[in-house]
Motif scaffolding. Sequence first.
Motif, mmCIF file in Angstrom:
data_model
loop_
_atom_site.group_PDB
_atom_site.id
_atom_site.type_symbol
_atom_site.label_atom_id
_atom_site.label_comp_id
_atom_site.label_asym_id
_atom_site.label_seq_id
_atom_site.Cartn_x
_atom_site.Cartn_y
_atom_site.Cartn_z
ATOM 1 N N PRO A 1 -22.035 5.296 24.741
ATOM 2 C CA PRO A 1 -22.231 5.025 23.089
ATOM 3 C C PRO A 1 -20.933 4.390 22.838
ATOM 4 N N GLU A 2 -20.917 3.405 22.052
ATOM 5 C CA GLU A 2 -19.738 2.669 21.682
ATOM 6 C C GLU A 2 -19.434 2.638 20.093
ATOM 7 N N ASP B 1 -11.649 -19.924 17.584
ATOM 8 C CA ASP B 1 -11.705 -19.677 15.865
ATOM 9 C C ASP B 1 -10.391 -18.769 15.690
ATOM 10 N N GLY B 2 -9.441 -18.735 16.452
ATOM 11 C CA GLY B 2 -8.274 -17.860 16.125
ATOM 12 C C GLY B 2 -8.381 -16.586 16.889
ATOM 13 N N ARG B 3 -7.697 -15.600 16.199
ATOM 14 C CA ARG B 3 -7.478 -14.234 17.024
ATOM 15 C C ARG B 3 -8.101 -13.102 16.088
ATOM 16 N N ARG B 4 -8.523 -12.299 16.815
ATOM 17 C CA ARG B 4 -9.158 -10.964 16.194
ATOM 18 C C ARG B 4 -8.776 -9.804 16.982
ATOM 19 N N THR B 5 -8.584 -8.722 16.449
ATOM 20 C CA THR B 5 -8.495 -7.465 17.043
ATOM 21 C C THR B 5 -9.407 -6.308 16.742
ATOM 22 N N VAL B 6 -9.948 -5.762 17.754
ATOM 23 C CA VAL B 6 -11.015 -4.738 17.654
ATOM 24 C C VAL B 6 -10.332 -3.335 18.182
ATOM 25 N N LEU B 7 -10.716 -2.312 17.424
ATOM 26 C CA LEU B 7 -10.304 -0.932 17.924
ATOM 27 C C LEU B 7 -11.904 -0.357 18.585
ATOM 28 N N THR B 8 -11.869 0.257 19.735
ATOM 29 C CA THR B 8 -13.015 0.636 20.289
ATOM 30 C C THR B 8 -12.909 2.023 20.914
ATOM 31 N N PHE B 9 -13.799 2.896 20.517
ATOM 32 C CA PHE B 9 -14.107 4.148 21.350
ATOM 33 C C PHE B 9 -15.236 4.104 21.983
ATOM 34 N N LYS B 10 -15.256 4.371 23.301
ATOM 35 C CA LYS B 10 -16.373 4.679 23.967
ATOM 36 C C LYS B 10 -16.536 6.113 24.604
ATOM 37 N N ALA B 11 -17.601 6.779 24.060
ATOM 38 C CA ALA B 11 -18.061 7.970 24.413
ATOM 39 C C ALA B 11 -18.504 8.178 25.919
ATOM 40 N N ALA B 12 -18.561 9.156 26.527
ATOM 41 C CA ALA B 12 -19.059 9.482 27.797
ATOM 42 C C ALA B 12 -20.472 8.884 28.121
ATOM 43 N N ALA B 13 -20.636 8.429 29.417
ATOM 44 C CA ALA B 13 -21.697 7.719 29.873
ATOM 45 C C ALA B 13 -23.179 8.698 29.568
ATOM 46 N N ASP C 1 -2.373 14.108 28.385
ATOM 47 C CA ASP C 1 -2.838 15.281 29.191
ATOM 48 C C ASP C 1 -3.960 14.368 30.013
ATOM 49 N N GLY C 2 -4.246 13.298 29.750
ATOM 50 C CA GLY C 2 -5.483 12.422 30.405
ATOM 51 C C GLY C 2 -6.852 12.836 30.154
ATOM 52 N N SER C 3 -7.022 13.676 28.799
ATOM 53 C CA SER C 3 -8.356 14.366 28.669
ATOM 54 C C SER C 3 -9.445 13.411 28.449
ATOM 55 N N LEU C 4 -8.958 12.152 27.896
ATOM 56 C CA LEU C 4 -9.864 11.206 27.503
ATOM 57 C C LEU C 4 -10.810 10.613 28.791
ATOM 58 N N GLU C 5 -9.953 10.372 29.678
ATOM 59 C CA GLU C 5 -10.412 9.818 31.203
ATOM 60 C C GLU C 5 -11.132 10.832 31.685
ATOM 61 N N ARG C 6 -10.722 12.093 31.738
ATOM 62 C CA ARG C 6 -11.442 13.282 32.473
ATOM 63 C C ARG C 6 -12.741 13.337 31.886
ATOM 64 N N ALA C 7 -13.046 13.054 30.477
ATOM 65 C CA ALA C 7 -14.120 13.228 29.783
ATOM 66 C C ALA C 7 -14.889 11.984 29.750
ATOM 67 N N ASP C 8 -14.664 10.918 30.554
ATOM 68 C CA ASP C 8 -15.411 9.760 30.589
ATOM 69 C C ASP C 8 -15.322 8.820 29.333
ATOM 70 N N GLN C 9 -14.353 9.096 28.609
ATOM 71 C CA GLN C 9 -14.144 8.489 27.235
ATOM 72 C C GLN C 9 -13.013 7.252 27.439
ATOM 73 N N GLU C 10 -13.168 6.318 26.346
ATOM 74 C CA GLU C 10 -12.454 5.227 26.425
ATOM 75 C C GLU C 10 -11.821 5.029 25.209
ATOM 76 N N LEU C 11 -10.607 4.503 24.818
ATOM 77 C CA LEU C 11 -9.970 4.168 23.496
ATOM 78 C C LEU C 11 -9.157 2.773 23.899
ATOM 79 N N ARG C 12 -9.646 1.894 23.199
ATOM 80 C CA ARG C 12 -8.903 0.575 23.604
ATOM 81 C C ARG C 12 -8.923 -0.283 22.178
#
Length: 184
Positions: free
Chosen positions: A80-81, A59-71, A40-51
Amino acid sequence: MIEAELKARVHAPEAVMRQLDKLATARVEVYQDAYYDRADGSLERADQELRVRTVHGPDGRRTVLTFKAAAVDEASGSKPEHETRVEDSEAAHAILQGLGYVPVIAFQKRCRNYEFEAYGRQMLATLVKVPEIEGTFLEVETLVDEDEVPAALDDIRAVLAELGIGAADLTRETYTGAVAAQRD
């Protein structure tokens, strides 16, 4: 923690790169970023990000999961990250999709990262090129408690000024928005 950050368009990237090379050794990396939202696009509407970010570097490859809350600072967009490293990028994507999150946009960022201390803070300056967006960007950030955000942003502005970046160069434009606009 809050990622106090300012982003600017860079009009003389080679000059800024030379100045940053004097401050620290560059770490050249390519980020493959994939952003998710609820259907429903609710993260974007709440100014949040999930990446999910997979970083390819020397040095190779690494993967990071990130959640950013509203500004917490509207002028800069500092948020907040919460981040954690994941072992298996394919599994991270599968878990998010299995939980009902949908991929929204994915793109590549080519980065030169510089870690250094300035004004008593650990700073990260990143020169960024996104193949789908014209120009070069500079992000300067530091992690702080929420009550330190205004002072940290002042310190970041001072670093930017030392690099020849003024207030008129600052932008709140997001890479996700700019890439989506190019694809429309």
